[in-house]
Scaffold this motif. Structure first.
Motif, short mmCIF file in Angstrom:
data_model
loop_
_atom_site.label_atom_id
_atom_site.label_comp_id
_atom_site.label_asym_id
_atom_site.label_seq_id
_atom_site.Cartn_x
_atom_site.Cartn_y
_atom_site.Cartn_z
N VAL A 134 0.86 -1.19 0.00
CA VAL A 134 0.00 0.00 0.00
C VAL A 134 0.89 1.24 0.00
O VAL A 134 1.61 1.49 0.96
CB VAL A 134 -0.95 0.03 1.21
N ARG A 135 0.82 2.01 -1.10
CA ARG A 135 1.73 3.15 -1.25
C ARG A 135 1.00 4.46 -1.48
O ARG A 135 1.63 5.51 -1.61
CB ARG A 135 2.72 2.86 -2.39
N LEU A 136 -0.35 4.41 -1.53
CA LEU A 136 -1.15 5.62 -1.66
C LEU A 136 -2.58 5.28 -1.25
O LEU A 136 -3.05 4.16 -1.45
CB LEU A 136 -1.14 6.13 -3.11
N VAL A 137 -3.27 6.28 -0.67
CA VAL A 137 -4.69 6.15 -0.34
C VAL A 137 -5.45 7.28 -1.00
O VAL A 137 -5.05 8.44 -0.90
CB VAL A 137 -4.93 6.18 1.19
N HIS A 138 -6.52 6.95 -1.70
CA HIS A 138 -7.48 7.94 -2.16
C HIS A 138 -8.54 8.07 -1.08
O HIS A 138 -9.30 7.14 -0.83
CB HIS A 138 -8.12 7.50 -3.48
N ALA A 139 -8.54 9.21 -0.41
CA ALA A 139 -9.42 9.44 0.73
C ALA A 139 -10.74 10.06 0.25
O ALA A 139 -10.80 11.27 -0.03
CB ALA A 139 -8.74 10.35 1.75
#
Length: 280
Positions: A210-215
């Protein structure tokens, strides 16, 4: 990157990649931004501007690229599949030119209904591209979808077969979209729901994928399989799951990028809210 999650938003780049993107980041007080480097709804490739590329490359704000929405590496139509592979390679190359950390690509669907065939095709198309990545290239970040139709990757466990198709290449990571996870049936609101979801991701993909989260909050109900982003705290997910996500050990170095409605004002508000939840 900081030990705590950086928080930002998607940024428009009107006026130039650096001029537009960095002024947007300043206006919304973003610590990280995501941008398009070509028309998100077309196949045309932008040549870019070397001056703008160098400016954004030198910027203190980390940058991620979102590849065009048309990309479907599992498409049964050979022309669509070939164009998709080319679009991913183009975005990765542009990412190298601007110093981007990652390129987000939707995981696509088996348009012919045969998921095994589609996953084999994903590997056939992408493994040669991944083999050509240099050390200065961005990571390829797979974004699981909301689950509609014949989507190849929606629930956490779907990430396993998708990564297997790519031989679990070390330069492949995940971009988790909170709205997509919720729409696919992961109840982030339930007691322990955030931790349970992330443990499922870890089992399927590994904690370091996991290297990015779209919040994004969700306009639609749990398990709706519909991708409808909402302002954080105004949708079905609510604010508490975002507080839990921001504090979770798996997220300590993972940036959060809002893709919520409301334009610049909406992004500024959501960034401020996420920062307050990060500090809580």
């Amino acid at each position: 990157m900081s030990a705590r999650p950086l928080i930002g938003s998607h940024a428009t780049v009107t006026g130039g990649l650096a001029k537009g993107g960095l002024s947007y980041a300043e206006a919304v007080e973003a610590e990280v931004i995501q941008v398009f480097v070509s028309n998100p709804r077309g196949w045309a490739e932008s040549k870019g501007d070397p001056r703008q590329d160098e400016l954004i490359r030198q910027a203190p704000v980390p940058v991620f690229i979102h590849a065009p929405y048309l990309i479907n590496l599992g498409a049964a139509n050979p022309e669509t599949a070939a164009k998709s592979a080319r679009a991913v390679e183009y975005a990765l190359d542009r990412g190298r030119q601007i110093g981007a950390r990652g390129v987000v690509v939707h995981t696509g669907s088996a348009t012919g209904g045969d998921k095994e065939r589609a996953l084999r095709q994903v590997g056939e198309l992408m493994l040669p591209v991944l083999s050509r990545l240099g050390e200065d290239a961005p990571d390829l970040l797979l974004e699981p979808m909301a689950g509609q139709g014949q989507m190849l990757c929606a629930r956490a466990e779907d990430a396993g077969p998708y990564l297997e198709a790519l031989e679990r290449h070390p330069r492949v990571g995940l971009c988790l979209d909170t709205c997509h996870l919720f729409a696919a049936g992961h109840d982030l609101r339930a007691p322990g729901g955030v931790d349970e979801t992330l443990k499922a991701v870890e089992r399927a993909a590994g904690a370091d994928r996991v290297r990015l989260v779209h919040a994004n909050d969700s306009m639609t109900a749990l398990g709706s399989k519909r991708d409808r982003h909402e302002t954080i705290g105004k949708g079905e997910i609510g604010t508490d799951p975002f507080r839990e996500l921001l504090a979770h050990p798996m997220m300590k170095n993972v940036p959060f990028v809002a893709e919520t409605p409301g334009g610049k004002a909406g992004h500024a508000s959501d960034i401020a809210l996420l920062k307050s939840l990060r500090e809580a």
